[in-house]
Design an enzyme around this catalytic site. Sequence first.
Site, PDB file in Angstrom:
ATOM      1  N   SER A 151       7.561  14.201   7.175  1.00 30.84           N
ATOM      2  CA  SER A 151       6.749  14.659   8.301  1.00 30.84           C
ATOM      3  C   SER A 151       5.617  13.696   8.631  1.00 30.84           C
ATOM      4  CB  SER A 151       6.178  16.053   8.014  1.00 30.84           C
ATOM      5  OG  SER A 151       5.502  16.076   6.769  1.00 30.84           O
ATOM      6  N   ASP A 392      -4.733  21.810   4.857  1.00 30.85           N
ATOM      7  CA  ASP A 392      -3.821  20.671   4.897  1.00 30.85           C
ATOM      8  C   ASP A 392      -4.617  19.380   4.746  1.00 30.85           C
ATOM      9  OD1 ASP A 392      -1.922  18.744   5.355  1.00 30.85           O
ATOM     10  OD2 ASP A 392      -1.319  19.454   7.335  1.00 30.85           O
ATOM     11  N   HIS A 395      -1.377  15.785   5.886  1.00 29.98           N
ATOM     12  CA  HIS A 395      -1.120  15.222   7.206  1.00 29.98           C
ATOM     13  C   HIS A 395      -2.433  14.771   7.846  1.00 29.98           C
ATOM     14  CE1 HIS A 395       2.286  17.961   6.342  1.00 29.98           C
ATOM     15  NE2 HIS A 395       2.989  16.999   6.899  1.00 29.98           N
TER      16      HIS A 395
END
Length: 422
Positions: A151, A392, A395
């Site tokens: 990702s 998170d 990312h």
Amino acid sequence: MKFLHIWVLCGNNSTKQTIRKVTIQAFIILLIFSVTTVMCYSLFSYSPLLKINKHKLPFHDLTEPESFPSTSVKKCDIFSGEWVPNPEAPYYTNTTCWAIHEHQNCMKYGRPDTEFMKWRWKPYECELPIFNPLQFLEIMRGKSMAFVGDSLSRNHMQSMICLLSRVEWPVDVSYMNDFSFKQWKYSSYNFTMANFWTPHLVRARKAYSNSVLFNVYLDEFDETWITQIKEFDYVIINGGQWFLGPMVFYENLKVVGCQYCDLENVTHLNLYYGYRKTFRTVFKAINSLENFKGATFLRTFSPSHFENGVWNKGGNCVRTEPFKSNETKLKGHDLELHKIQLEEFIIAQKEGIKKGLKFMLLDTTQAMLLRPDGHPNRYGYWSDQNMTLYNDCVHWCLPGPIDIWSDFLLEMLKMNGVNSTC
């Protein structure tokens, strides 16, 4: 700052137990955000409104390509430097670019500070030009580029789409309705850009439904992408966080060991065994492709930045400024994974030269290590959302620090295949 350091300080576990808990949890948070990304991906990909640019920024700050010389003549290591203020950034916003996935759309979800967007990378011995979309698209005219990996690879491609949006929006030309593959075309430049979802890079599948345990075939190519890239001019490979989770390793279709699997009569292999074998297989696959004449970039490991606990025990990333280079250093499993990548890259590069193939090192690790301020943290969802979600720190926000990856990439293209250290 790092996972390993936090667990040693906060727990009474042995070093082996510490590494085990840290790596599994780092993997799980990546899995969580990957799954939730998939849930909204079809909406992101196929709305007809996405083809319309209602917020295109003015062109007055774009200069024709001919006026941008390469820094390569200065023999400069562009990956060694510091982050310095850049008041002109960002070069797009979350309202001018539709390509930002929800979980990286930090400003939409209420991040109060904006300074994390206003930095640029300054190599010690030269200047690194800010990404020029006109120049990039001219270089890419009639060519193609594939982003291959997890990702974070998709995060990179979305950043580039946003940066290029000041010139042109791409058209979705994907030939399958599947989040694992997306293909975009910039019609005016006949430039195609594609993303191949392959988090383990080699062939892998879940051990059973709803499992976090994966069967990973270390000596087998992942044909979903390796059979597709031979037509591409540039291929950007990345892989990292998914290798921190539970895995059973296969070679020659036989179990050779496992990582955090607790299976009886199966040898426990350390964190790095599968990682090294995987990159060796991937590079071997690329070097063995018939009729492949493209250039392969390895984008190196991107560290996460959990502090104050692990991801599901209050861990967060609340800093609002970059580190200076003397304030932190690469260590623990981040250091070892980066080292493995470099060693396997050098081997592949030597083999590639024999076949007339180019391998180039997009060594973003040090620059990203210094950016604890650039992750979504809790600003990838509404704070009053009625579901369990976690911070998170893996990312990257868009706009944000990973826009620098395109600065690096364009400069390397201008170097026309010169080694990353020039």
